[in-house]
Design a protein around this motif. Structure first.
Motif, short mmCIF file in Angstrom:
data_model
loop_
_atom_site.label_atom_id
_atom_site.label_comp_id
_atom_site.label_asym_id
_atom_site.label_seq_id
_atom_site.Cartn_x
_atom_site.Cartn_y
_atom_site.Cartn_z
N ARG A 46 44.18 34.65 36.45
CA ARG A 46 43.46 33.91 37.48
C ARG A 46 42.56 34.91 38.20
NH1 ARG A 46 49.10 32.79 37.52
NH2 ARG A 46 49.19 34.50 38.96
N PRO A 47 41.59 34.44 38.97
CA PRO A 47 40.71 35.38 39.66
C PRO A 47 41.44 36.33 40.61
CG PRO A 47 39.77 33.18 39.70
CD PRO A 47 41.16 33.05 39.13
N TRP A 48 42.61 35.99 41.05
CA TRP A 48 43.37 36.83 41.98
C TRP A 48 44.48 37.61 41.29
CZ3 TRP A 48 43.14 31.56 41.95
CH2 TRP A 48 44.28 30.90 41.50
N ASN A 49 44.61 37.45 39.97
CA ASN A 49 45.65 38.17 39.22
C ASN A 49 45.21 38.33 37.78
OD1 ASN A 49 48.88 37.39 37.90
ND2 ASN A 49 48.14 39.38 38.48
N PHE A 50 44.88 39.57 37.41
CA PHE A 50 44.42 39.85 36.05
C PHE A 50 44.69 41.32 35.74
CE2 PHE A 50 40.99 40.23 39.05
CZ PHE A 50 40.41 41.45 38.75
N VAL A 51 44.54 41.68 34.46
CA VAL A 51 44.86 43.02 34.00
C VAL A 51 43.59 43.76 33.59
CG1 VAL A 51 46.11 44.35 32.24
CG2 VAL A 51 47.16 42.32 33.25
#
Length: 142
Positions: A46-51
């Motif tokens: 998601r835009p607030w959680n990525f690698v």
């Protein structure tokens, strides 16, 4: 988890970082200079959680949050996000002998319960509970 424990207790595929969203641009620059400059697509990103990754083996799992006027922190979308206390990120730990800020032990335990436990959760949660004298969640009892 291991930062709170002060030592590595298992292999990790990435380093999870909680980052204020306002620091994302300078963070991209710093990681880019270190070669960690590719987004690693993962189901559920998601835009607030990525690698981010370096194309070889370094991976950083970013968790972006925003500070709210009342002092709490917001994580997630505007529609489905959640607010949590700033104290949740007031933990202190060590990575390779370097002091770091991290999740509090209580928050880490809370965030790794409430869903079917994975093997890593069954490893991490009891260690944190033992070290910080937190009651072991019922779902983790033998």
């Amino acid at each position: 988890m291991d930062a709170l424990l002060g030592k590595q207790t298992r292999d990790h595929s990435d380093l999870d970082l909680w980052v204020p969203a306002v620091h994302l641009d300078p963070l991209f620059v710093a990681f880019g200079e270190a070669g960690v400059d590719r987004i690693f697509p993962w189901p559920g990103d998601r835009p607030w959680n990525f690698v981010l990754h370096d194309g070889v083996g370094l991976r950083v799992d970013l968790h972006l949050y925003e500070a709210l006027a009342d002092g709490s922190l917001h994580y997630g979308s505007v529609v489905d996000g959640a607010a949590f206390p700033a104290e949740a990120l007031a933990g202190h730990g060590f990575i390779a002998g370097t002091a770091v800020r991290c999740e509090s032990a209580e928050w880490a335990v809370r965030c790794h319960t409430g869903y079917p436990a994975r093997d890593v959760d069954r490893h991490d949660v009891p260690l944190l509970c033992r070290k910080f004298e937190i009651p072991l969640p019922e779902s983790f009892e033998p």
